[in-house]
Design a protein around this motif. Structure first.
Motif, mmCIF file in Angstrom:
data_model
loop_
_atom_site.group_PDB
_atom_site.id
_atom_site.type_symbol
_atom_site.label_atom_id
_atom_site.label_comp_id
_atom_site.label_asym_id
_atom_site.label_seq_id
_atom_site.Cartn_x
_atom_site.Cartn_y
_atom_site.Cartn_z
ATOM 1 N N LYS A 21 0.836 -1.197 0.000
ATOM 2 C CA LYS A 21 0.000 0.000 0.000
ATOM 3 C C LYS A 21 0.873 1.250 0.000
ATOM 4 O O LYS A 21 1.999 1.240 0.478
ATOM 5 N N GLN A 25 -2.649 5.380 1.949
ATOM 6 C CA GLN A 25 -3.587 4.302 2.232
ATOM 7 C C GLN A 25 -3.368 3.751 3.642
ATOM 8 O O GLN A 25 -4.327 3.449 4.356
ATOM 9 N N ASP A 29 -5.705 3.603 7.090
ATOM 10 C CA ASP A 29 -5.881 2.413 7.918
ATOM 11 C C ASP A 29 -5.652 2.704 9.397
ATOM 12 O O ASP A 29 -6.132 1.967 10.258
ATOM 13 N N LYS A 34 -11.111 1.888 11.508
ATOM 14 C CA LYS A 34 -10.523 0.918 10.583
ATOM 15 C C LYS A 34 -9.409 0.116 11.255
ATOM 16 O O LYS A 34 -9.235 -1.065 10.973
ATOM 17 N N LEU A 38 -8.891 -3.979 11.603
ATOM 18 C CA LEU A 38 -7.700 -4.670 11.115
ATOM 19 C C LEU A 38 -7.005 -5.470 12.212
ATOM 20 O O LEU A 38 -6.430 -6.525 11.943
ATOM 21 N N ILE A 56 -0.135 -2.806 11.497
ATOM 22 C CA ILE A 56 -0.853 -1.911 10.587
ATOM 23 C C ILE A 56 0.119 -1.019 9.825
ATOM 24 O O ILE A 56 -0.036 -0.794 8.623
ATOM 25 N N GLU A 59 1.922 -3.183 7.327
ATOM 26 C CA GLU A 59 0.980 -4.080 6.671
ATOM 27 C C GLU A 59 1.555 -5.482 6.508
ATOM 28 O O GLU A 59 1.604 -6.047 5.427
#
Length: 130
Positions: A21, A25, A29, A34, A38, A56, A59
Motif C-alpha cells: 500500500k 492508504q 488504515d 478501521k 484490522l 498496521i 501491513e
C-alpha cells in the motif's frame, strides 16, 4: 560481464513483486474505526499466524505476538512509523500545486510561522539622527 544497460539486479525483487500500500492508504488504515477492524481480523488459515498478529504500519502478518513485538523494535518499523507521522497531502493541495483551480488559502503544510517583531513607536527625530 554485462555492460551498464544489461544489469539484472538494479531493482530489488521485493519492490517489484510486492509493492504493498501507499503511505496515504496506510494513513487511512490508522484511523480508529478501521484500525480496530484490522487488529481484530477473522481467522484466515492462509495467512501467517492465522491472520491474528498484524502490524498496521508495515501491513505485515506475523506468526505470533512475540515475533510482532520483536518487529516493533526494528529499524524498519521505526522508520515506517516516523514517515507516517507526516501529514499526507490532500487532493486540494495537489490541485493547487498543479495550478488547476483557485485556492487563496495557504495550506497547513506550507505555512511558516515567522517570529513577530514588537511594534516600537519611532519618532521622526530618532530617524533623522540615524
Amino acid at each position: 560481464m554485462p555492460s551498464g544497460g544489461q544489469r539484472k539486479h538494479t531493482i530489488s525483487n521485493k519492490t517489484r513483486k510486492r509493492p504493498g500500500k501507499d503511505l496515504d492508504q496506510i494513513h487511512d488504515d490508522l484511523k480508529p474505526e478501521k484500525a480496530a477492524r484490522l487488529l481484530q481480523q477473522e481467522v484466515d488459515y492462509d495467512l501467517p499466524g492465522n491472520g491474528q498478529f498484524y502490524c498496521i504500519e508495515c501491513e505485515r502478518h506475523f506468526i505470533d505476538e512475540k515475533t510482532r513485538q520483536l518487529h516493533r523494535k526494528t529499524k524498519l518499523h521505526k522508520n515506517r512509523v516516523k514517515t507516517l507521522k507526516e501529514v499526507p497531502y490532500t487532493q486540494a493541495e495537489a490541485n493547487a500545486a498543479g495550478g488547476s483551480g483557485f485556492f487563496p488559502a495557504i495550506t497547513m503544510k506550507t505555512r511558516i510561522q515567522l517570529p513577530t517583531q514588537p511594534d516600537v513607536p519611532v519618532s521622526v527625530e530618532e530617524l533623522e539622527k540615524k
